[in-house]
Design a protein around this motif. Sequence first.
Motif, PDB file in Angstrom:
ATOM      1  N   ASP A  16       6.251   6.686   3.034  1.00  0.00           N
ATOM      2  CA  ASP A  16       5.519   5.228   3.774  1.00  0.00           C
ATOM      3  C   ASP A  16       4.304   4.306   4.319  1.00  0.00           C
ATOM      4  O   ASP A  16       4.433   2.978   4.814  1.00  0.00           O
ATOM      5  CB  ASP A  16       5.804   5.374   4.917  1.00  0.00           C
ATOM      6  N   PHE A  17       3.741   4.402   2.974  1.00  0.00           N
ATOM      7  CA  PHE A  17       2.239   3.593   3.235  1.00  0.00           C
ATOM      8  C   PHE A  17       2.650   1.806   3.066  1.00  0.00           C
ATOM      9  O   PHE A  17       2.025   1.173   3.500  1.00  0.00           O
ATOM     10  CB  PHE A  17       0.852   4.299   2.552  1.00  0.00           C
ATOM     11  N   PHE A  53       2.007  -0.672   6.121  1.00  0.00           N
ATOM     12  CA  PHE A  53       0.930  -1.785   6.175  1.00  0.00           C
ATOM     13  C   PHE A  53       0.753  -3.055   5.355  1.00  0.00           C
ATOM     14  O   PHE A  53      -0.255  -3.747   5.540  1.00  0.00           O
ATOM     15  CB  PHE A  53      -0.683  -0.306   5.136  1.00  0.00           C
ATOM     16  N   GLY A 105      -1.536  -7.617  -2.315  1.00  0.00           N
ATOM     17  CA  GLY A 105      -1.914  -6.593  -3.611  1.00  0.00           C
ATOM     18  C   GLY A 105      -2.002  -5.342  -3.146  1.00  0.00           C
ATOM     19  O   GLY A 105      -2.343  -4.301  -3.714  1.00  0.00           O
ATOM     20  N   PHE A 106      -2.311  -5.051  -1.502  1.00  0.00           N
ATOM     21  CA  PHE A 106      -2.973  -3.727  -0.270  1.00  0.00           C
ATOM     22  C   PHE A 106      -1.470  -3.089  -0.999  1.00  0.00           C
ATOM     23  O   PHE A 106      -2.529  -1.260  -0.938  1.00  0.00           O
ATOM     24  CB  PHE A 106      -2.532  -3.751   1.201  1.00  0.00           C
ATOM     25  N   GLU A 114       0.140  -1.980  -3.430  1.00  0.00           N
ATOM     26  CA  GLU A 114      -0.093  -1.593  -5.221  1.00  0.00           C
ATOM     27  C   GLU A 114      -1.181  -0.529  -4.824  1.00  0.00           C
ATOM     28  O   GLU A 114      -1.559  -0.037  -5.630  1.00  0.00           O
ATOM     29  CB  GLU A 114      -0.478  -2.704  -5.769  1.00  0.00           C
ATOM     30  N   LEU A 115      -2.624  -0.853  -4.260  1.00  0.00           N
ATOM     31  CA  LEU A 115      -3.384  -0.136  -4.118  1.00  0.00           C
ATOM     32  C   LEU A 115      -3.557   0.769  -3.298  1.00  0.00           C
ATOM     33  O   LEU A 115      -3.959   1.956  -3.522  1.00  0.00           O
ATOM     34  CB  LEU A 115      -4.679  -1.259  -2.837  1.00  0.00           C
ATOM     35  N   ILE A 116      -2.941   1.057  -2.612  1.00  0.00           N
ATOM     36  CA  ILE A 116      -2.908   1.967  -1.033  1.00  0.00           C
ATOM     37  C   ILE A 116      -1.161   3.201  -2.058  1.00  0.00           C
ATOM     38  O   ILE A 116      -1.084   4.215  -0.920  1.00  0.00           O
ATOM     39  CB  ILE A 116      -1.984   1.677   0.223  1.00  0.00           C
ATOM     40  N   CYS A 117      -0.966   2.930  -2.592  1.00  0.00           N
ATOM     41  CA  CYS A 117       0.476   3.343  -3.398  1.00  0.00           C
ATOM     42  C   CYS A 117       0.056   4.459  -4.132  1.00  0.00           C
ATOM     43  O   CYS A 117      -0.723   4.739  -4.868  1.00  0.00           O
ATOM     44  CB  CYS A 117       1.505   3.058  -3.830  1.00  0.00           C
ATOM     45  N   PRO A 118      -0.195   5.805  -3.259  1.00  0.00           N
ATOM     46  CA  PRO A 118      -0.489   6.964  -3.740  1.00  0.00           C
ATOM     47  C   PRO A 118       0.126   7.642  -5.330  1.00  0.00           C
ATOM     48  O   PRO A 118      -0.757   8.175  -5.581  1.00  0.00           O
ATOM     49  CB  PRO A 118      -0.272   8.379  -2.808  1.00  0.00           C
ATOM     50  N   GLU A 119       1.686   7.588  -5.657  1.00  0.00           N
ATOM     51  CA  GLU A 119       1.936   7.440  -6.524  1.00  0.00           C
ATOM     52  C   GLU A 119       2.040   7.024  -7.326  1.00  0.00           C
ATOM     53  O   GLU A 119       2.708   6.440  -8.498  1.00  0.00           O
ATOM     54  CB  GLU A 119       3.261   7.291  -5.975  1.00  0.00           C
ATOM     55  N   PHE A 120       1.369   5.509  -7.543  1.00  0.00           N
ATOM     56  CA  PHE A 120       0.902   4.829  -8.523  1.00  0.00           C
ATOM     57  C   PHE A 120       1.997   3.580  -8.715  1.00  0.00           C
ATOM     58  O   PHE A 120       2.788   3.441  -9.632  1.00  0.00           O
ATOM     59  CB  PHE A 120       0.237   4.843 -10.080  1.00  0.00           C
ATOM     60  N   HIS A 128       3.010  12.835 -10.687  1.00  0.00           N
ATOM     61  CA  HIS A 128       2.380  13.583 -10.743  1.00  0.00           C
ATOM     62  C   HIS A 128       2.576  14.765  -9.311  1.00  0.00           C
ATOM     63  O   HIS A 128       3.358  14.562  -8.729  1.00  0.00           O
ATOM     64  CB  HIS A 128       0.833  13.045  -9.863  1.00  0.00           C
ATOM     65  N   PRO A 180      -5.021   7.087  -3.766  1.00  0.00           N
ATOM     66  CA  PRO A 180      -5.018   5.474  -3.641  1.00  0.00           C
ATOM     67  C   PRO A 180      -7.247   5.968  -3.981  1.00  0.00           C
ATOM     68  O   PRO A 180      -7.160   5.197  -4.839  1.00  0.00           O
ATOM     69  CB  PRO A 180      -5.210   6.017  -2.506  1.00  0.00           C
ATOM     70  N   LEU A 189      -9.743   0.880   1.365  1.00  0.00           N
ATOM     71  CA  LEU A 189      -9.283   1.222   0.060  1.00  0.00           C
ATOM     72  C   LEU A 189      -9.994  -0.552  -0.835  1.00  0.00           C
ATOM     73  O   LEU A 189     -10.969  -0.436  -1.822  1.00  0.00           O
ATOM     74  CB  LEU A 189      -7.299   0.854  -0.428  1.00  0.00           C
ATOM     75  N   ARG A 190     -10.081  -1.641   0.189  1.00  0.00           N
ATOM     76  CA  ARG A 190     -10.767  -2.316  -0.966  1.00  0.00           C
ATOM     77  C   ARG A 190     -12.573  -2.368  -0.940  1.00  0.00           C
ATOM     78  O   ARG A 190     -13.336  -2.363  -1.255  1.00  0.00           O
ATOM     79  CB  ARG A 190     -11.207  -3.442   0.187  1.00  0.00           C
TER      80      ARG A 190
END
Lengths: 90, 280
Positions: free
Chosen positions: A31-32, A36, A68-69, A71-77, B23, B33, B184-185
């Motif tokens: 849900d991140f 967000f 792009g946030f 993409e950055l926060i997704c823990p699973e890539f 993973h 992250p 994160l930034r």
Amino acid sequence: MTLWRQPFDAAEKATKPGQIHIDKERCKGCDFCVDFCPTEALRMSVELSSKGYNFAVVDDESKCLACGFCELICPEFAITVSIPLDNNVA
Amino acid sequence: MTDTLNAKNHSIEKYLRQDRMPHIWCSGCGIGPAVSCFLRAIDRAEIDPNKIALVSGIGCTGRVAGYVKLDSFHTTHGRAIPFATGLKLAKPELKAVVFSGDGDLVAIGGNHLIHAARRNIDMTVICVNNFNYGMTGGQVGPTSPLEARTTTTPYGNFEPPFNLPYLASASGASYVARWTVLHLRELERAITEAMIKPGFSFIDVIAPCPPIYGRMNKMPLPMDSMHYYQEKTIIRHGADPKEADITLNGPILAGTFVDIERPTFQDQLNHISSKVNAQV
Ligand code: SF4
Ligand code: SF4
Ligand code: SF4
């Protein structure tokens, strides 16, 4: 976001939406990204992935700011955002 | 259709072992992250990926070494820093990065951490701090806040925890920062700065562990921890790391605490050896 006055060059300066690619087999439904995303461009699916998770799906790509946030926060890539080349976001 | 950058070369996919995905980390785990930020920081710092050696220890975060397509090594418990020290001494041109968890780096590897910081060995240590031993079922760890419930302290933790930024800076680190996996930034920038910085850099990354630590401490959903970070983080650059203590559900002080110049281990070694060489 509502503006009380529309800047005269708002249309010209508006960012073009990014293209969001979500790999639903990697997503584990945390849900991140949905929570967000600043413009609520994403939502969780009702159906389940093959591993039994609700996964993130694009609700309305035209709302996306290509920040792009997600993409950055997704823990699973699991998310890739393609940013339009002529967007002047960093 | 808008003209778009190729998704493949605009992402971190190139640094991931895609055959290992998905993973093993739980839904909403904070390690992902943090790895994303590190992989982006490689490009941002303009470091040749062939010159990076990533070392991790044991634990959930220890698995990072197996998921990145860089030269990486999964060491024994607590020994990531000595392994990276050896790499750095044998090949000083390498960029040594240690990616491990709080249990690995601070409990069993605690002595290595303080001595690497004291010697100011040129390496970057990224410590994913989730306040417990997640992989083995959530035992109390050296960073669990007082009164936190864990599987071995069901009535609340009675051991005062380490304040990691204070520990690292008191031991002599050149760069010390703390961020949560919501910032994160900032985290990406901090890892970039840390990798460029000569000397020992330490980054404390506060991360959620929803199904283990979270479940025991009334934050069972991944979003619960994120909302906690959103509400309780105080960003204060240059703050005294002494004040960076974490209490149960209390404020989290974040920012860059230390950024100083100190001669590195290699500098001192070269200095002494050139003196010796001049005498003989
Ligand atoms: S790129 Fe930003 S605006 Fe677009 S979906 Fe992701 S978080 Fe939302
Ligand atoms: S952040 Fe990633 S794993 Fe979490 S819901 Fe979104 S796509 Fe799924
Ligand atoms: S146990 Fe905790 S630290 Fe380990 S993968 Fe799960 S959420 Fe992450």
